[in-house]
Design a protein around this motif. Structure first.
Motif, short mmCIF file in Angstrom:
data_model
loop_
_atom_site.label_atom_id
_atom_site.label_comp_id
_atom_site.label_asym_id
_atom_site.label_seq_id
_atom_site.Cartn_x
_atom_site.Cartn_y
_atom_site.Cartn_z
N ASP A 180 3.80 15.13 9.05
CA ASP A 180 2.78 14.15 8.66
C ASP A 180 2.49 14.20 7.17
O ASP A 180 1.67 13.42 6.67
N MET A 181 3.11 15.12 6.48
CA MET A 181 2.89 15.30 5.05
C MET A 181 1.42 15.56 4.73
O MET A 181 0.84 14.93 3.82
N ALA A 241 0.82 -1.22 0.00
CA ALA A 241 0.00 0.00 0.00
C ALA A 241 0.85 1.27 0.00
O ALA A 241 0.47 2.29 -0.57
N LEU A 248 1.72 10.12 10.36
CA LEU A 248 3.08 9.55 10.36
C LEU A 248 3.91 9.93 11.58
O LEU A 248 4.62 9.10 12.14
N SER A 249 3.82 11.18 12.01
CA SER A 249 4.71 11.66 13.07
C SER A 249 4.39 11.03 14.42
O SER A 249 5.17 11.12 15.35
N GLY A 272 10.74 10.75 0.04
CA GLY A 272 10.27 10.35 -1.28
C GLY A 272 11.07 9.22 -1.91
O GLY A 272 11.07 9.04 -3.12
N PRO A 299 6.49 14.50 -1.42
CA PRO A 299 7.81 15.15 -1.43
C PRO A 299 8.03 15.84 -2.78
O PRO A 299 7.78 15.26 -3.83
N MET A 334 16.56 1.49 -10.81
CA MET A 334 15.73 2.09 -9.76
C MET A 334 15.93 1.40 -8.42
O MET A 334 16.01 2.04 -7.37
N ILE A 355 9.89 7.69 3.83
CA ILE A 355 8.69 8.14 3.11
C ILE A 355 8.75 9.65 2.86
O ILE A 355 8.49 10.12 1.75
N GLN A 356 9.12 10.38 3.89
CA GLN A 356 9.16 11.85 3.77
C GLN A 356 10.15 12.30 2.71
O GLN A 356 9.96 13.31 2.05
N VAL A 371 11.62 5.74 -3.32
CA VAL A 371 10.64 4.80 -3.86
C VAL A 371 10.87 3.42 -3.24
O VAL A 371 11.87 2.76 -3.55
N HIS A 395 19.31 2.25 -6.98
CA HIS A 395 19.32 3.64 -6.55
C HIS A 395 18.57 3.81 -5.22
O HIS A 395 19.04 4.49 -4.30
N ASP A 419 2.80 3.74 6.15
CA ASP A 419 1.46 4.32 6.06
C ASP A 419 0.94 4.78 7.42
O ASP A 419 -0.23 5.15 7.54
N ARG A 440 19.84 5.03 -1.42
CA ARG A 440 19.26 6.14 -0.65
C ARG A 440 18.88 5.67 0.77
O ARG A 440 19.09 6.39 1.74
#
Lengths: 467, 467
Positions: free
Chosen positions: B104-105, A159, A354-355, A249, B220, A292, A246-247, A251, A295, A383, A299
């Motif tokens: 929390d985006m 998800a 999220l936080s 970005g 992001p 991808m 996630i923050q 993938v 990479h 999530d 990250r």
């Protein structure tokens, strides 16, 4: 009710209806469910197509008999139980791919098809359906099927990359309580044409109608995958790193958290063929093409180093990847294997912004420790969604488990979260939903239900009480 | 109606209500709309907060006066016109960010905030809101605002990567026709808790309630971007290549098609400072970090070569990229700049399954050529969604334009498509929606509307007729 059953038998044929005790039990009781009721459906009907489902609904409507859809039966909040009796409609014989349009990247399926069988059947095309509720079964349990997946707006490890069930439904064929057949949309991947009936039926847990067909979007099957496993001294740090991934970005195909208890359980059961650090651990999946994947791994490696991770492994080799992912795959089953005879399991899920997830996991673990019960945490941390699995024995312990699970829900609500991220409400979380939303949204839901199902026959007693 | 207006004036203050002729016209008529009506709202009200909106609804409800939400006013299907008179509720003074949760985006905003202003305000955080309806204005026209964007389930060039409005709404505060205030959800990014009221209100075009706040997910902000422009001998080949890019899973930020007419118009107007090949052309945007952008450009280059593209350009330098993208950005405005005084514009959109878009564009161009009218095509081809923009003069030409636009819709429906991919139904596509879905889904929609708005006051006459 028996008159209705007799008429269904006459209309659909003797073989389409069962009143066998074991069959009734399997359709009204679940050992995986947090809640069960004393009643069972009076019959189970096995339709072959949409028209037969419509006939069943018409007959049930005529005799005011509850109708309870059943596909897969892997839900955990009593979604298919029969608190008011009625007829269970089992979609086992409606398990086909109806039309596959590879060039449009969509597939039309019946509700009794499991997502795993769907993916096996279309693998050759280079496409797949990315919603993956429940880990692969290594023990004998039903796989989630499309009908139920629509019902609960389910999701799973994918998800974080691909979204949830509602994001993949192009159209639905639904039989309403009175037997009316409705097709929600044609077949565009994008539409602003009228109210979004897809998203109304998705997540409505069979309380608005019976899904008899679904057209689903498909995604290109990634050509490459990779797995990273990173162990941490505390679960809060693990959760924080996941959120940062996630923050930023990056993938990722999946980013899952297992607590120290869960890792210990996996070692104890030994289903994975290796020994793991008994620390809170992140399992991260990477999917895409070769560049991808490499990479994204790089990250994540940079982020992990920032968190001073003492132990991390990365694999892109297929077999070694599977070995690394095996702990995530076996987590729930290892936990269940620990049960002594007669023991029960309570599985719950919540989601928060999220936080807040690191804090909520820590508090929930402390609460659990205080009960003296044995439980562990695993979750789709990217999530803000996680599960608690608790083992218990007998009614006295059940009371403590229930309190512990409800406390976790109320903590999640205080943090502006939800009482369920992917399991749904069913029978088990009716009061939690009320606490989450208050009267007004639930009154709207009831009004909508009434407008589609004035006799209140569709899966009654789920999501909310009638009055 | 005037009694209601008087009471609103008394309750909210003299300055909150306008009955100025020009203001009424601006809120009941649009030169961009495919359809306008002879009537105007009797007043425009400018609330400051949710409570004031609730008061307006209560008063309108008491006097059975229609309520028409207005934010931005950039829609094209008569969404904010007032066929039954009533009060227009303009959200110009409700245009603030209420709460911004970078960690929390997500962000909580009022409905009068434009998506471009939102993105300007949060740019410093490294996050952005990716739904981008309408190209950037180089002429004086309202920017789409969040309220209207929720109303039409809008999207734009970014949809192929990020999805549409419904995918970005975490919760909504909505005022119902009777003044009841409802908050659909708390603030988790993922939820299976009850019916999906978010997705019911998103796309309901103000016919179910007035959105007074929305919490939106953020993504992001990509650190790098790139642009590719590829010209083709035929539009069918251009569309086929675009579809292959999607089917192969290449990560693109946008993939847009402009036909030869549009390219010629851009050259004629000369707003881009360069001369373009007057051929069907794909404009592709790449977003991500540096490696991802370069990698995706390489993959597109390989696919383009397979299609024997005679002319392609790729840029990752920021200024040169903007020059390359300028043709896409200026397309609609160049077309509009061609209008002679008194001329009108008809803008329509449809969406079909991916495999049919090349054929539909070709057929639509042929149909248009036969009418002798001047029009061009541009579209979000990666979603199977495109627009036709036609210029016309006077009622006789209007009849031909309307027939041409409707023929395109019916062709799209024959191909299992939809009458609107992102503009919505409004007044203009009521018959098209009926042809698309048939009676049953529309009856369900009406029943749902009736359950929330029994007096049928919320934006009446849009999406469907009452009887």
């Amino acid at each position: 009710m028996l008159q209705a059953v007799q008429e269904i038998r006459k209309t659909l044929g003797e073989d389409s209806v069962s009143t066998d005790d074991e069959i009734l039990l399997a359709h009204g009781y679940s050992e995986w469910s947090t809640v069960n009721v004393d009643r069972l459906p009076v019959a189970v009907v096995f339709p072959q197509n949409t028209e037969e489902v419509s006939k069943i609904a018409k007959i049930c409507s005529k005799y005011s008999v509850p109708i309870i859809p059943f596909s897969g039966g892997s839900s955990v909040e009593g979604h298919f139980s029969a608190p008011y009796g009625g007829v269970s409609v089992d979609f086992s014989y409606m398990n086909r791919i109806v039309e596959f349009h590879a060039e449009d990247m969509d597939v039309q399926v019946q509700p009794g098809l499991s997502w795993m069988d769907l993916n096996k059947e279309i693998e050759h095309s280079g496409l797949f359906f990315p919603v993956d509720p429940g880990p692969s079964a290594t023990i004998d349990i039903s796989q989630a099927q499309i009908g139920g997946m629509v019902g609960t707006n389910c999701s799973g490890t994918n998800a974080v990359r691909y979204g949830t069930m509602k994001d993949w439904v192009v159209n639905l064929t639904v039989v309403l309580a009175d037997g009316t057949i409705v097709k929600t949309k044609r077949r565009p991947r994008k539409s602003s044409a009228g109210y979004n009936l897809n998203s109304l039926f998705v997540g409505s847990e069979g309380t608005l109608g019976l899904v008899t067909e679904a057209t689903l979007k498909l995604a290109p099957l990634p050509t490459h995958t990779g797995v990273a496993v990173v162990a941490f001294p505390t679960i809060a740090v693990a959760a924080k790193m996941a959120v940062e991934v996630i923050q930023k970005g990056v993938v990722v195909g999946a980013i899952e958290i297992l607590d120290d208890v869960m890792m210990k359980v996996i070692n104890t059961i030994g289903a994975t063929g290796r020994t793991w650090k008994e620390q809170p651990t992140l399992f991260i999946k990477f999917t895409g093409d070769e560049e991808m994947v490499e990479h994204s791994i790089n990250r994540v490696r940079c982020i992990a180093e920032k968190y001073g991770s003492p132990h991390m492994e990365f694999e892109i080799d297929k077999e070694k990847q599977e070995e690394l992912w095996s702990a995530r795959k076996e987590a729930l089953w290892s936990m269940l294997a620990l049960r002594k005879s007669g023991n029960d399991t309570w599985t719950t899920d919540i989601a928060v912004p999220l936080s807040r997830i690191a804090e909520l996991i820590e508090l929930s673990k402390k609460d659990l420790a205080q009960t003296g019960l044995f439980g562990s945490i695993l979750g789709h941390v990217g999530d803000g969604n996680f599960h608690q699995v608790i083992l218990y024995d007998g009614d006295a312990e059940r009371v403590r488990v229930e309190k512990c699970a409800k406390d976790m829900v109320y903590r999640a609500l205080e943090m502006e979260g939800t009482c369920t991220g992917e399991h749904g409400v069913g029978l088990g979380k009716i009061e939690s939903l009320q606490a989450e939303l208050g009267d007004v949204p639930i009154t709207i839901m009831k009004n909508i239900k009434r407008s589609l199902d004035p006799q209140w026959l569709m899966n009654p007693g789920k999501i909310f009480h009638r009055e």
